[in-house]
Design a protein around this motif. Structure first.
Motif, short mmCIF file in Angstrom:
data_model
loop_
_atom_site.label_atom_id
_atom_site.label_comp_id
_atom_site.label_asym_id
_atom_site.label_seq_id
_atom_site.Cartn_x
_atom_site.Cartn_y
_atom_site.Cartn_z
N MET A 1 59.33 26.82 4.36
CA MET A 1 59.15 26.10 5.61
C MET A 1 59.11 27.06 6.80
N PHE A 2 60.03 28.04 6.80
CA PHE A 2 60.06 29.00 7.91
C PHE A 2 58.86 29.94 7.85
N GLU A 3 58.43 30.30 6.65
CA GLU A 3 57.27 31.19 6.50
C GLU A 3 56.05 30.61 7.22
N PHE A 4 55.80 29.33 7.02
CA PHE A 4 54.68 28.67 7.69
C PHE A 4 55.01 28.34 9.14
N GLY A 5 56.25 27.89 9.37
CA GLY A 5 56.63 27.50 10.71
C GLY A 5 56.63 28.66 11.69
N ALA A 6 57.02 29.86 11.24
CA ALA A 6 57.05 31.01 12.14
C ALA A 6 55.68 31.29 12.73
N VAL A 7 54.63 31.08 11.93
CA VAL A 7 53.26 31.28 12.44
C VAL A 7 52.95 30.27 13.53
N LEU A 8 53.29 29.01 13.28
CA LEU A 8 53.05 27.98 14.29
C LEU A 8 53.83 28.27 15.57
N PHE A 9 55.06 28.73 15.43
CA PHE A 9 55.89 29.00 16.60
C PHE A 9 55.33 30.18 17.40
N LEU A 10 54.87 31.23 16.71
CA LEU A 10 54.30 32.38 17.40
C LEU A 10 53.00 32.01 18.11
N VAL A 11 52.20 31.17 17.46
CA VAL A 11 50.95 30.73 18.10
C VAL A 11 51.25 29.90 19.35
N SER A 12 52.32 29.10 19.30
CA SER A 12 52.68 28.32 20.48
C SER A 12 53.14 29.21 21.64
N VAL A 13 53.84 30.30 21.30
CA VAL A 13 54.35 31.19 22.34
C VAL A 13 53.26 32.14 22.83
N PHE A 14 52.42 32.64 21.89
CA PHE A 14 51.38 33.61 22.23
C PHE A 14 50.02 33.08 21.76
N PRO A 15 49.43 32.15 22.47
CA PRO A 15 48.16 31.58 22.04
C PRO A 15 46.99 32.54 22.26
N GLU A 16 45.85 32.22 21.63
CA GLU A 16 44.58 32.92 21.86
C GLU A 16 44.57 34.37 21.40
N THR A 17 45.44 34.75 20.48
CA THR A 17 45.40 36.12 19.97
C THR A 17 46.04 36.18 18.60
N LEU A 18 45.50 37.08 17.74
CA LEU A 18 46.09 37.35 16.43
C LEU A 18 47.11 38.49 16.49
N LEU A 19 47.26 39.11 17.65
CA LEU A 19 48.02 40.35 17.76
C LEU A 19 49.49 40.15 17.39
N TYR A 20 50.15 39.16 17.98
CA TYR A 20 51.60 39.03 17.78
C TYR A 20 51.95 38.59 16.35
N THR A 21 51.16 37.69 15.80
CA THR A 21 51.42 37.29 14.41
C THR A 21 51.17 38.46 13.47
N SER A 22 50.18 39.30 13.78
CA SER A 22 49.89 40.46 12.94
C SER A 22 50.99 41.51 13.04
N VAL A 23 51.47 41.77 14.26
CA VAL A 23 52.57 42.73 14.43
C VAL A 23 53.82 42.24 13.72
N TYR A 24 54.11 40.97 13.86
CA TYR A 24 55.28 40.35 13.21
C TYR A 24 55.22 40.57 11.70
N ALA A 25 54.08 40.25 11.11
CA ALA A 25 53.96 40.37 9.66
C ALA A 25 53.86 41.82 9.22
N LEU A 26 53.22 42.68 10.04
CA LEU A 26 53.07 44.08 9.69
C LEU A 26 54.41 44.78 9.60
N VAL A 27 55.25 44.63 10.61
CA VAL A 27 56.56 45.29 10.61
C VAL A 27 57.43 44.75 9.48
N ARG A 28 57.31 43.47 9.22
CA ARG A 28 58.05 42.84 8.12
C ARG A 28 57.67 43.48 6.78
#
Length: 470
Positions: free
Chosen positions: A1-28
């Motif tokens: 649930m959190f794996e999918f939800g974290a993406v939705l939450f990041l998109v809500s906070v940082f819309p219109e870009t793949l950058l933050y979700t990519s950085v989040y997953a990359l460092v992880r």
């Protein structure tokens, strides 16, 4: 649930870009790539129940704290416009990323312990086919990945804040159930309490005085590098290296319902609920793969089953890759939707091959690695998987705009083709050939039938001048 939800939450906070979700997953993924080999060596030495309980607790605590950070990041706490220049936004995002690293490492410890160690011991203790138990475990996992995203998407479509608090509450409460339930399994199978002594591979050996002096003179960095390299040396020299490498290479992909593809589909105009429904179709396909894999392994063996499954995946994704080559997906509209639909259909169908191949290779790894080094081998494999996953996230950092998504797609398809070649090399090494004509034509026929067919095939090749054929 959190794996999918974290993406939705990041998109809500940082819309219109793949950058933050990519950085989040990359460092992880980077954290796992750097530390999972070390983690696997520790798992091989610790009590099985203690290891798994620690992994449960250290998965749930970071998730709960991450939810608190997401609440602080969401509007109106910090709007995207106000937060862009605020010092608190990067600090909270950094904390979320750090917590994600801890959660991912705990998840690796949990997965390695259960899927590569506990399953083998339990299958032997209960006298049940290991391929069936592997498939059942994967089915449980996929059912969770089927229902949890839909559930959280429904809540997110109403209120993102409520969705975050829901994830927080469930993780905080269910950790107790997991903590108690895993002990019941441990107590029900006495063989789990026994631990084989660690292999001497990669361990320190008695040294002469001269060797001791050399070690004394060497720097701590050299010793550290040597110790870190030992699991990788064992991994590369393993008889199942090529098969494991092929499976790991499949993680260099954006052709899955991971953060990059989800963000791309949301940008294309699909809602979070629609994306969740698409994911349902993909998970249904994955479940079909978990049913097909045990049947195929019993019918033709795990080595050949893996070859068929990896080629199925490669073929299904051809249409998805072609859509990005021949259609313009840079603008919103019919062309963009057509490309997105071809992507979703191709990815969904390919999941039968992906999980069938995954289960085939998992069986081979369980078969070929000794219990004393099983966790170290599997954690090194997961480190390699996360290195490739890290590269996939780097691709969407290099190409962050949704209209550039075609470049990561095509690179991912090339990685899948390379994986198919790598596994074909493994099959060729193990069996001496890729296709066995007698088994292909006669399937489960009798041994006498297969012997007659093989003799006929040899005679035909000799009479027609094709003795060189494998």
């Amino acid at each position: 649930m959190f794996e999918f939800g974290a993406v939705l939450f990041l998109v809500s906070v940082f819309p219109e870009t793949l950058l933050y979700t990519s950085v989040y997953a990359l460092v992880r993924s980077l954290a796992v790539a750097l530390l999972s080999s070390w983690l696997g060596a520790r798992i091989d030495r610790l009590n099985r129940l203690t290891t798994l309980r620690l992994s449960i607790v250290w998965q749930r605590i970071p998730v709960a704290l991450s939810c608190v950070c997401f609440i602080l990041l969401l509007p109106p706490s910090l709007s995207a416009e106000k937060g862009a220049g605020s010092a608190l936004v990067p600090v909270l995002f950094t904390v979320v990323v750090a917590l994600a690293c801890v959660e991912k490492l705990a998840s690796v410890a949990n997965t390695v312990s259960v899927e590569r160690d506990w399953v083998v011991i339990i299958a032997e203790s209960l006298k049940i086919p290991r391929q069936d138990l592997n498939a059942s475990m994967r089915r449980i996992d996929l059912f969770c990945k089927l229902f949890a995203p839909v559930f959280i998407s429904l809540i997110d479509s109403f209120s993102t804040k409520v969705a975050i608090w829901t994830v927080f509450g469930l993780n905080a409460s269910w950790v107790v159930i997991e903590y108690v339930a895993i002990a019941q399994v441990y107590n029900a199978v006495p063989e789990l309490a026994r631990r084989d002594p660690p292999s001497s591979s990669g361990e320190e050996v008695p040294q002469t005085n001269e060797q001791h002096e050399q070690v004394q003179d060497s720097s701590a960095i050299v010793r550290y590098v040597r110790n870190m390299a030992a699991p990788w040396r064992d991994y590369v020299t393993s008889p199942v290296f090529l098969a494991s490498f092929a499976l790991s290479l499949l993680y260099l992909t954006v052709l899955s319902f991971a953060p990059q593809m989800i963000t791309y589909l949301l940008h294309t105009g699909f809602t979070s609920l629609e994306v969740s429904c698409m994911r349902i179709g993909a998970v249904a396909s994955e479940l079909a793969g978990t049913w097909a894999a045990p049947v195929a392994m019993r019918r033709i063996g795990p080595v050949r089953a893996g070859l068929w499954f990896i080629n199925w995946q490669f073929g299904c994704l051809a249409a998805a890759a072609a859509g990005f080559v021949f259609f313009d997906s840079s603008n919103a509209g019919n062309a963009s939707r057509l490309v997105a639909v071809s992507l979703v259909v191709g990815v969904a169908l390919s999941r039968v091959g992906l999980w069938g191949f995954d289960l085939s290779v998992q069986y081979l790894v369980q078969e070929e690695t000794s219990p004393s080094i099983r966790a170290r081998f599997s954690s090194t494999e997961m480190a390699l998987q996360n290195i490739f996953e890290l590269i996939s996230f780097m691709l969407t950092i290099i190409f962050p705009r949704p209209e550039q998504f075609k470049y990561p797609v095509l690179i991912s398809y090339g990685a899948i083709g390379t994986a198919a070649i790598s596994y074909a090399a493994y099959v060729r090494k193990e069996r001496g050939h890729l296709v066995h004509l007698s088994k292909l034509c006669l399937g489960g026929g009798s041994d006498n039938d297969k012997t007659l067919f093989s003799a006929f095939a040899r005679s035909w090749r000799r009479n027609n001048g094709y003795e060189h054929l494998v």
